[in-house]
Design a protein around this motif. Structure first.
Motif: not given
Lengths: 230, 103
Positions: A164-177, A182-185, B45-50
């Motif tokens: 379930l610790s894998f849910a952590v990167p997934l949660t943050f991934l969801a926040l920047i999806v 956007k290319l620069i992002n 910042i978030f990629p540094a966690i991801i």
């Protein structure tokens, strides 16, 4: 129903749909904290005292990796720096709030509450409009504390091999999806991610979060300037 | 108990980042340029966690081959970009991860 409670409940109903993704986030935090060996009381204290999802998860990750207090504190600060962005718009609408209101609302207003408070304050002329922010923030608070408790409870039951610790990167991934369009992002995301991954062992004091974030932001600074010149 | 004072300090940092914006910051303090750059904070910042959580194993070594987290994250990204839903992103990633490790 009095005008104040009407406004309060408007805040509650406005923010409620945004609570759906918060539920798994809170549970994951609780489970992870228990997995990492924190006591139930410390875990609960984090949710009450810090009351910020991203801050709490960063805290956990760095704390369990053995980072120093200074690194943890500055990383939490960096995570929170995104809040300053909202300042420009929000302070304007809240300038006539009493100081006590400003203090209470500052504690309660997480990202989701900001999201609904800003459009409401923009159009409302009601003298009790602070109750809307209060209602939205208090809803977030109740959901966050409840899901933390559920997570603490589940943390002692859920087997570790479920990963379930894998849910952590997934949660943050969801926040920047959204930013992935956007290319620069995308460039900033990849640079920050690579620096954190390859710097994880090399960068001293577990400062990889700070180093990766400042590098990413510097790249954003350069690329947006370059874009602006065209 | 080292963590208690640290929790309180982190709580203060979090509180003041919100308080600053509500009580002190003014619109004029932010040029469009500062706002533009600040909007990149989550992307920075978030990629540094991801990334480390996906590409590194528990000992901190790079793990590329035989790492189901990479494919699961890619699926999550695709689902996320198309659905724009936070919850669908998380569950798509978890479901494909579980599918790969258990089935």
């Amino acid at each position: 129903m009095s005008n104040r409670s009407k406004i309060f409940f408007k805040g509650v109903t406005d923010v409620s749909p945004l609570m759906i993704p918060v539920v798994p986030f809170g549970i994951i935090f609780g489970v992870l904290a228990i997995d990492l060996g924190l006591t139930s009381i410390t875990t609960m204290a984090m949710s009450i005292i810090i009351f910020g999802g991203a801050s709490q998860i960063i805290f956990l990750q760095l704390f369990s990796a053995g980072a120093s207090s200074l690194i943890i504190l500055s990383s939490v600060g960096a995570v929170n720096s995104r809040h300053l962005l909202y300042g420009a718009v929000l302070s304007e609408h809240m300038s006539d709030f009493k100081m006590t209101w400003k203090i209470i609302i500052s504690y309660f207003l997480v990202d989701q509450a900001f999201a609904v408070t800003n459009p409401y304050l923009k159009k409302s002329t009601d003298k009790d409009k602070a109750f809307h922010s209060f209602g939205a923030g208090a809803t977030c608070w109740v959901i966050w504390q409840t899901t933390t408790i559920i997570g603490i409870f589940l943390g002692s039951i859920i087997p570790e091999k479920l990963g379930l610790s894998f849910a952590v990167p997934l949660t943050f991934l969801a926040l920047i999806v959204d930013d992935l369009r956007k290319l620069i992002n995308v460039i900033v995301i990849i640079i920050s991610g690579l620096i954190a991954t390859f710097g994880y062992e090399i960068i001293p004091f577990k400062a990889y979060v700070i180093v990766a974030a400042t590098s990413g932001l510097t790249v954003a600074l350069i690329l947006t300037k370059f874009k602006g010149l065209k | 108990m080292v963590e208690w004072y640290l929790i309180i300090y982190c709580g203060l940092v979090t509180f003041f980042s919100r308080f600053l914006m509500i009580a002190i910051l003014k619109k004029e303090m932010f040029t469009d340029r500062i706002r533009e750059v600040l909007s990149f904070v989550p992307s920075a910042i978030f990629p540094a966690i991801i990334f480390p959580a996906i590409f590194l194993d528990t000992t901190g070594d790079l793990l590329i081959e035989n790492n189901p987290k990479i494919l699961a994250s890619l699926i999550a990204v695709i689902v996320g970009v198309f659905s724009k839903s936070i919850i669908a992103t998380i569950f798509a990633g978890l479901a494909s991860y579980w599918y790969m490790i258990f089935i």
